[in-house]
Design a protein around this motif. Structure first.
Motif, mmCIF file in Angstrom:
data_model
loop_
_atom_site.group_PDB
_atom_site.id
_atom_site.type_symbol
_atom_site.label_atom_id
_atom_site.label_comp_id
_atom_site.label_asym_id
_atom_site.label_seq_id
_atom_site.Cartn_x
_atom_site.Cartn_y
_atom_site.Cartn_z
ATOM 1 N N GLN A 173 0.738 -1.331 0.078
ATOM 2 C CA GLN A 173 0.035 -0.054 -0.030
ATOM 3 C C GLN A 173 0.974 1.272 -0.209
ATOM 4 O OE1 GLN A 173 -2.334 0.394 3.657
ATOM 5 N NE2 GLN A 173 -0.579 0.030 5.073
ATOM 6 N N ILE A 174 0.250 2.524 -0.396
ATOM 7 C CA ILE A 174 0.892 3.947 -0.365
ATOM 8 C C ILE A 174 0.071 4.454 0.663
ATOM 9 C CG2 ILE A 174 1.631 5.698 -1.668
ATOM 10 C CD1 ILE A 174 1.593 4.152 -4.147
ATOM 11 N N ILE A 175 0.939 4.882 1.802
ATOM 12 C CA ILE A 175 0.150 5.778 2.832
ATOM 13 C C ILE A 175 0.881 7.046 2.735
ATOM 14 C CG2 ILE A 175 -0.160 3.553 4.042
ATOM 15 C CD1 ILE A 175 2.346 4.649 5.903
ATOM 16 N N MET A 176 0.270 8.118 3.429
ATOM 17 C CA MET A 176 0.578 9.614 3.528
ATOM 18 C C MET A 176 1.233 9.534 5.083
ATOM 19 S SD MET A 176 1.118 12.493 1.798
ATOM 20 C CE MET A 176 -0.574 12.709 0.825
ATOM 21 N N CYS A 177 2.353 9.821 5.093
ATOM 22 C CA CYS A 177 2.931 10.122 6.635
ATOM 23 C C CYS A 177 3.127 11.502 6.815
ATOM 24 C CB CYS A 177 4.494 9.437 6.440
ATOM 25 S SG CYS A 177 4.715 7.622 6.216
ATOM 26 N N ASP A 178 3.665 11.704 8.039
ATOM 27 C CA ASP A 178 3.698 13.183 8.473
ATOM 28 C C ASP A 178 4.570 14.096 7.390
ATOM 29 O OD1 ASP A 178 2.111 12.849 10.702
ATOM 30 O OD2 ASP A 178 3.629 12.012 11.703
ATOM 31 N N GLY A 179 4.043 15.130 7.205
ATOM 32 C CA GLY A 179 4.644 15.987 6.525
ATOM 33 C C GLY A 179 4.430 15.795 5.206
ATOM 34 N N ALA A 180 3.261 15.282 4.751
ATOM 35 C CA ALA A 180 2.634 14.962 3.293
ATOM 36 C C ALA A 180 3.701 14.015 2.570
ATOM 37 C CB ALA A 180 2.419 16.126 2.656
ATOM 38 N N ILE A 181 4.416 13.175 3.205
ATOM 39 C CA ILE A 181 5.305 12.146 2.513
ATOM 40 C C ILE A 181 4.696 10.810 2.189
ATOM 41 C CG2 ILE A 181 7.736 11.152 2.650
ATOM 42 C CD1 ILE A 181 8.388 13.430 4.610
ATOM 43 N N LYS A 182 4.579 10.520 0.927
ATOM 44 C CA LYS A 182 3.865 9.390 0.389
ATOM 45 C C LYS A 182 5.077 8.107 0.705
ATOM 46 C CE LYS A 182 0.292 10.649 -2.623
ATOM 47 N NZ LYS A 182 -0.267 10.574 -3.871
ATOM 48 N N LYS A 183 4.680 6.966 1.330
ATOM 49 C CA LYS A 183 5.564 5.929 1.478
ATOM 50 C C LYS A 183 4.949 4.798 1.021
ATOM 51 C CE LYS A 183 8.293 5.465 4.870
ATOM 52 N NZ LYS A 183 8.777 5.390 6.341
ATOM 53 N N VAL A 184 5.666 3.916 0.400
ATOM 54 C CA VAL A 184 5.473 2.502 0.027
ATOM 55 C C VAL A 184 5.562 1.450 0.981
ATOM 56 C CG1 VAL A 184 5.704 0.715 -1.722
ATOM 57 C CG2 VAL A 184 6.068 2.992 -2.559
ATOM 58 N N GLN A 185 4.833 0.782 1.356
ATOM 59 C CA GLN A 185 5.050 -0.056 2.680
ATOM 60 C C GLN A 185 4.167 -1.533 2.309
ATOM 61 O OE1 GLN A 185 4.156 2.063 6.257
ATOM 62 N NE2 GLN A 185 2.056 1.021 6.223
ATOM 63 N N PHE A 186 4.577 -2.576 3.432
ATOM 64 C CA PHE A 186 3.824 -3.555 3.254
ATOM 65 C C PHE A 186 2.257 -3.351 3.765
ATOM 66 C CE2 PHE A 186 7.824 -6.171 2.768
ATOM 67 C CZ PHE A 186 7.471 -6.899 1.692
ATOM 68 N N THR A 193 -2.230 -2.390 7.997
ATOM 69 C CA THR A 193 -3.423 -1.754 8.395
ATOM 70 C C THR A 193 -4.602 -2.053 7.555
ATOM 71 O OG1 THR A 193 -3.115 0.250 7.175
ATOM 72 C CG2 THR A 193 -2.008 -0.078 9.371
ATOM 73 N N ILE A 194 -5.550 -1.667 8.311
ATOM 74 C CA ILE A 194 -7.094 -1.945 7.705
ATOM 75 C C ILE A 194 -7.900 -0.565 7.701
ATOM 76 C CG2 ILE A 194 -9.416 -3.230 8.124
ATOM 77 C CD1 ILE A 194 -7.884 -5.610 9.476
ATOM 78 N N GLY A 195 -8.319 -0.404 6.579
ATOM 79 C CA GLY A 195 -9.110 0.832 6.381
ATOM 80 C C GLY A 195 -8.387 2.239 6.478
ATOM 81 N N THR A 196 -7.086 1.964 6.125
ATOM 82 C CA THR A 196 -6.191 3.269 6.071
ATOM 83 C C THR A 196 -5.527 3.658 4.888
ATOM 84 O OG1 THR A 196 -6.200 3.249 8.644
ATOM 85 C CG2 THR A 196 -4.585 4.646 7.373
ATOM 86 N N LEU A 197 -5.641 4.779 4.273
ATOM 87 C CA LEU A 197 -5.051 5.045 2.965
ATOM 88 C C LEU A 197 -4.749 6.547 3.228
ATOM 89 C CD1 LEU A 197 -4.007 4.155 0.221
ATOM 90 C CD2 LEU A 197 -6.210 4.897 -0.668
ATOM 91 N N ASN A 198 -3.341 6.897 3.007
ATOM 92 C CA ASN A 198 -3.028 8.222 2.926
ATOM 93 C C ASN A 198 -3.454 8.982 4.279
ATOM 94 O OD1 ASN A 198 -2.286 7.927 0.091
ATOM 95 N ND2 ASN A 198 -4.262 8.990 -0.649
ATOM 96 N N GLY A 199 -3.268 8.125 5.366
ATOM 97 C CA GLY A 199 -3.624 8.687 6.534
ATOM 98 C C GLY A 199 -4.959 9.014 6.953
#
Length: 258
Positions: free
Chosen positions: A115-128, A131-137
């Motif tokens: 998945q691709i998530i949005m971390c603090d500071g509007a930084i997108k990260k690729v990770q395994f 988590t459930i029901g979470t995308l882009n923070g």
């Protein structure tokens, strides 16, 4: 936060003293700030593109997925999206840009356990995916406790899906043009407050099961999520088969019939 000054014909940017002190306190307190790029494969002076412009790729999904998993293992399970092409090229081969290719960010999202998530500071990260029901923070499982708002949000999701289907040829629409396109297509304004939000980008991120937002900054683009695209193709394929006498079709004939 920033101070911009002209010095001998050149413009310089620096942190204001109070902000510099704040970052010092964070570091001294053991707070680790997310890096916008990979420290393993990028030089210390690496500059991240603010609009996150990534290549359009043409690769077999199964092989690409295997490579991405290996890459994530090498990076302890996650890495910044902005430097993904550099890391991938270091481990495998360069990701060539094709005019008729698939956006890299979308292609990564097609991998089931990534998945691709949005971390603090509007930084997108690729990770395994862990988590459930979470995308882009943003929590996508619950948008509002109000059933009426929830129903309106579901209706909005269907409307955005219809709108994107009209965007030829790749079902993509710049975020900057969404409000005007919505108004033109449905002949009414998109009232963000009706869905419990104050910003259009937050509203769009709340329907991440239906759409995906590619890129960053002023060049963000809305497109159908992988899940929506698969569902759409399945429906089209079933409709196609129903029109065939034998309810069957050669795979090689699908592009022509489609």
């Amino acid at each position: 936060m920033l101070d911009i000054q002209d010095f001998r014909g050149n413009r310089t940017v620096r942190l204001l003293p109070r902000c510099a002190e704040m970052f010092k306190e964070l570091r001294s307190g053991g707070v680790v700030l997310e890096s916008a790029f990979c420290g393993q494969h990028c030089p210390s002076n690496y500059v991240v593109n603010a609009d996150l412009e990534l290549p359009f790729v043409k690769l077999p999904l199964d092989k690409f997925a295997e490579n991405v998993r290996c890459l994530l293992v090498d990076h302890n399970g996650s890495l910044p999206l902005a430097s993904f092409p550099l890391c991938y090229a270091h481990r495998f081969e360069p990701l060539l840009d094709h005019d008729d290719g698939i956006p890299l960010e979308h292609f990564i999202s097609c991998i089931k356990d990534v998945q691709i998530i949005m971390c603090d500071g509007a930084i997108k990260k690729v990770q395994f995916m862990n988590t459930i029901g979470t995308l882009n923070g943003v929590d996508t499982t619950v948008c509002s406790e109000n059933n009426d708002v929830q129903q309106r949000l579901q209706q909005f999701s269907r409307e955005v899906l219809d709108l994107l289907k009209q965007q030829s040829p790749h079902c993509r629409l710049p975020v900057s043009k969404f409000v005007s396109s919505y108004h033109q297509y449905f002949s009414r304004q998109c009232r963000v407050a009706d869905y419990g939000y104050t910003k259009i980008i937050d509203l769009l991120m709340a329907i991440s099961k239906t759409i995906q937002i590619l890129g960053n900054g002023n060049k963000r683009i809305i497109t159908l999520s992988h899940r929506s695209q698969v569902k759409r193709f399945t429906n089209d394929l079933v409709r196609m088969l129903k029109n065939k006498p034998q309810r069957s079709i050669h795979i090689s004939d699908i592009p022509r019939e489609y």
